[in-house]
Design a protein around this motif. Structure first.
Motif, PDB file in Angstrom:
ATOM      1  N   ARG A   1       0.824  -1.210   0.000  1.00 30.16           N
ATOM      2  CA  ARG A   1       0.000   0.000   0.000  1.00 30.16           C
ATOM      3  C   ARG A   1       0.860   1.262   0.000  1.00 30.16           C
ATOM      4  O   ARG A   1       0.394   2.336  -0.349  1.00 30.16           O
ATOM      5  N   THR A   2       2.141   1.114   0.354  1.00 31.47           N
ATOM      6  CA  THR A   2       3.028   2.283   0.312  1.00 31.47           C
ATOM      7  C   THR A   2       3.230   2.768  -1.121  1.00 31.47           C
ATOM      8  O   THR A   2       3.552   3.931  -1.333  1.00 31.47           O
ATOM      9  N   ASP A   3       3.030   1.886  -2.102  1.00 29.95           N
ATOM     10  CA  ASP A   3       3.147   2.298  -3.502  1.00 29.95           C
ATOM     11  C   ASP A   3       2.057   3.296  -3.893  1.00 29.95           C
ATOM     12  O   ASP A   3       2.211   4.045  -4.850  1.00 29.95           O
ATOM     13  N   ARG A   4       0.936   3.282  -3.171  1.00 30.87           N
ATOM     14  CA  ARG A   4      -0.185   4.173  -3.507  1.00 30.87           C
ATOM     15  C   ARG A   4      -0.065   5.528  -2.823  1.00 30.87           C
ATOM     16  O   ARG A   4      -0.888   6.404  -3.066  1.00 30.87           O
ATOM     17  N   ALA A   5       0.925   5.691  -1.966  1.00 33.50           N
ATOM     18  CA  ALA A   5       1.056   6.945  -1.226  1.00 33.50           C
ATOM     19  C   ALA A   5       1.467   8.081  -2.151  1.00 33.50           C
ATOM     20  O   ALA A   5       2.242   7.885  -3.076  1.00 33.50           O
ATOM     21  N   ASP A   6       0.918   9.256  -1.883  1.00 33.18           N
ATOM     22  CA  ASP A   6       1.359  10.411  -2.655  1.00 33.18           C
ATOM     23  C   ASP A   6       2.291  11.313  -1.846  1.00 33.18           C
ATOM     24  O   ASP A   6       2.843  12.267  -2.391  1.00 33.18           O
ATOM     25  N   ARG A   7       2.450  11.000  -0.560  1.00 29.82           N
ATOM     26  CA  ARG A   7       3.406  11.741   0.275  1.00 29.82           C
ATOM     27  C   ARG A   7       4.000  10.813   1.315  1.00 29.82           C
ATOM     28  O   ARG A   7       3.325   9.911   1.815  1.00 29.82           O
ATOM     29  N   VAL A   8       5.252  11.064   1.660  1.00 29.80           N
ATOM     30  CA  VAL A   8       5.919  10.333   2.729  1.00 29.80           C
ATOM     31  C   VAL A   8       6.562  11.371   3.643  1.00 29.80           C
ATOM     32  O   VAL A   8       7.294  12.248   3.176  1.00 29.80           O
ATOM     33  N   ALA A   9       6.254  11.286   4.940  1.00 30.99           N
ATOM     34  CA  ALA A   9       6.814  12.224   5.909  1.00 30.99           C
ATOM     35  C   ALA A   9       7.615  11.456   6.953  1.00 30.99           C
ATOM     36  O   ALA A   9       7.214  10.373   7.375  1.00 30.99           O
ATOM     37  N   ASP A  10       8.750  11.992   7.335  1.00 28.10           N
ATOM     38  CA  ASP A  10       9.527  11.407   8.422  1.00 28.10           C
ATOM     39  C   ASP A  10       8.931  11.848   9.746  1.00 28.10           C
ATOM     40  O   ASP A  10       8.503  12.997   9.902  1.00 28.10           O
ATOM     41  N   SER A  11       8.865  10.932  10.700  1.00 26.94           N
ATOM     42  CA  SER A  11       8.305  11.252  12.003  1.00 26.94           C
ATOM     43  C   SER A  11       9.018  10.429  13.069  1.00 26.94           C
ATOM     44  O   SER A  11       9.922   9.652  12.763  1.00 26.94           O
TER      45      SER A  11
ATOM     46  N   ALA B   1      12.395   6.096  14.693  1.00 26.81           N
ATOM     47  CA  ALA B   1      12.044   6.911  13.529  1.00 26.81           C
ATOM     48  C   ALA B   1      11.025   6.177  12.668  1.00 26.81           C
ATOM     49  O   ALA B   1      11.089   4.961  12.504  1.00 26.81           O
ATOM     50  N   GLN B   2      10.093   6.945  12.124  1.00 26.07           N
ATOM     51  CA  GLN B   2       9.037   6.372  11.305  1.00 26.07           C
ATOM     52  C   GLN B   2       8.963   7.072   9.959  1.00 26.07           C
ATOM     53  O   GLN B   2       9.366   8.234   9.832  1.00 26.07           O
ATOM     54  N   ARG B   3       8.425   6.361   9.007  1.00 23.79           N
ATOM     55  CA  ARG B   3       8.007   6.956   7.749  1.00 23.79           C
ATOM     56  C   ARG B   3       6.495   6.849   7.695  1.00 23.79           C
ATOM     57  O   ARG B   3       5.943   5.761   7.813  1.00 23.79           O
ATOM     58  N   VAL B   4       5.848   7.976   7.522  1.00 19.82           N
ATOM     59  CA  VAL B   4       4.388   8.019   7.492  1.00 19.82           C
ATOM     60  C   VAL B   4       3.949   8.236   6.046  1.00 19.82           C
ATOM     61  O   VAL B   4       4.296   9.241   5.427  1.00 19.82           O
TER      62      VAL B   4
ATOM     63  N   ARG C   1      -4.610  11.509   4.067  1.00 16.77           N
ATOM     64  CA  ARG C   1      -4.944  10.504   5.082  1.00 16.77           C
ATOM     65  C   ARG C   1      -3.785   9.528   5.205  1.00 16.77           C
ATOM     66  O   ARG C   1      -3.233   9.077   4.193  1.00 16.77           O
ATOM     67  N   VAL C   2      -3.446   9.183   6.454  1.00 16.44           N
ATOM     68  CA  VAL C   2      -2.363   8.239   6.689  1.00 16.44           C
ATOM     69  C   VAL C   2      -2.822   6.848   6.252  1.00 16.44           C
ATOM     70  O   VAL C   2      -3.894   6.384   6.643  1.00 16.44           O
ATOM     71  N   ILE C   3      -2.013   6.205   5.424  1.00 19.94           N
ATOM     72  CA  ILE C   3      -2.372   4.859   4.958  1.00 19.94           C
ATOM     73  C   ILE C   3      -1.412   3.801   5.486  1.00 19.94           C
ATOM     74  O   ILE C   3      -1.735   2.614   5.471  1.00 19.94           O
ATOM     75  N   GLN C   4      -0.220   4.199   5.944  1.00 22.63           N
ATOM     76  CA  GLN C   4       0.726   3.215   6.451  1.00 22.63           C
ATOM     77  C   GLN C   4       1.832   3.924   7.238  1.00 22.63           C
ATOM     78  O   GLN C   4       2.240   5.020   6.890  1.00 22.63           O
ATOM     79  N   ILE C   5       2.278   3.281   8.307  1.00 25.90           N
ATOM     80  CA  ILE C   5       3.427   3.772   9.073  1.00 25.90           C
ATOM     81  C   ILE C   5       4.432   2.645   9.157  1.00 25.90           C
ATOM     82  O   ILE C   5       4.088   1.517   9.521  1.00 25.90           O
ATOM     83  N   GLU C   6       5.667   2.952   8.798  1.00 23.45           N
ATOM     84  CA  GLU C   6       6.721   1.943   8.847  1.00 23.45           C
ATOM     85  C   GLU C   6       7.958   2.543   9.501  1.00 23.45           C
ATOM     86  O   GLU C   6       8.112   3.756   9.584  1.00 23.45           O
ATOM     87  N   GLY C   7       8.839   1.678   9.932  1.00 23.48           N
ATOM     88  CA  GLY C   7      10.099   2.132  10.492  1.00 23.48           C
ATOM     89  C   GLY C   7      10.975   2.761   9.426  1.00 23.48           C
ATOM     90  O   GLY C   7      10.917   2.384   8.262  1.00 23.48           O
ATOM     91  N   ASN C   8      11.786   3.718   9.837  1.00 24.56           N
ATOM     92  CA  ASN C   8      12.668   4.404   8.910  1.00 24.56           C
ATOM     93  C   ASN C   8      14.044   3.736   8.936  1.00 24.56           C
ATOM     94  O   ASN C   8      14.746   3.807   9.939  1.00 24.56           O
ATOM     95  N   PRO C   9      14.451   3.076   7.841  1.00 23.28           N
ATOM     96  CA  PRO C   9      15.739   2.384   7.843  1.00 23.28           C
ATOM     97  C   PRO C   9      16.934   3.321   7.945  1.00 23.28           C
ATOM     98  O   PRO C   9      18.039   2.867   8.229  1.00 23.28           O
TER      99      PRO C   9
END
Ligand code: SF4
Length: 92
Positions: free
Chosen positions: A39-49, A59-62, A68-76
């Motif tokens: 679902r991260t492929d459908r994102a139109d924005r990614v923010a570091d948090s 650290a996260q990537r939102v 609308r937030v669609i996925q939160i993952e760890g920031n490598p």
């Protein structure tokens, strides 16, 4: 549909007769699962948090789509968490 084609659609048959002996790749794939994507492929924005739940501060990537937030993952790129989040951080 011929019998050979019908049997060829069984994942266990593909696993036993093809190169994917462990059934973790193409052998386990169905037309539906082949069409799926992250679902991260459908994102139109990614923010570091930063995860707000504890003092570790992982650290996260939102990922967001249509604001609308669609996925939160760890920031490598984070030297602290190196892309990992605990279950609490994964679900916020
Ligand atoms: S992901 Fe888990 S360990 Fe990391 S800051 Fe959030 S709650 Fe703490």
């Amino acid at each position: 549909m011929g019998l050979e084609r019908w049997i060829g659609q069984w994942p266990v048959y593909r696993q036993l007769t093809g190169p994917d002996r462990l059934g973790r790749g193409k052998a386990a794939e169905s037309p539906r699962s082949a069409a799926l994507g992250p679902r991260t492929d459908r994102a139109d924005r990614v923010a570091d948090s930063v995860c707000p739940y504890c003092a570790v501060g992982c650290a996260q990537r939102v990922y967001a789509k249509d604001d609308r937030v669609i996925q939160i993952e760890g920031n490598p790129d984070s030297p602290i968490s190196r892309g990992r989040l605990c279950p609490k951080g994964e679900t916020n």
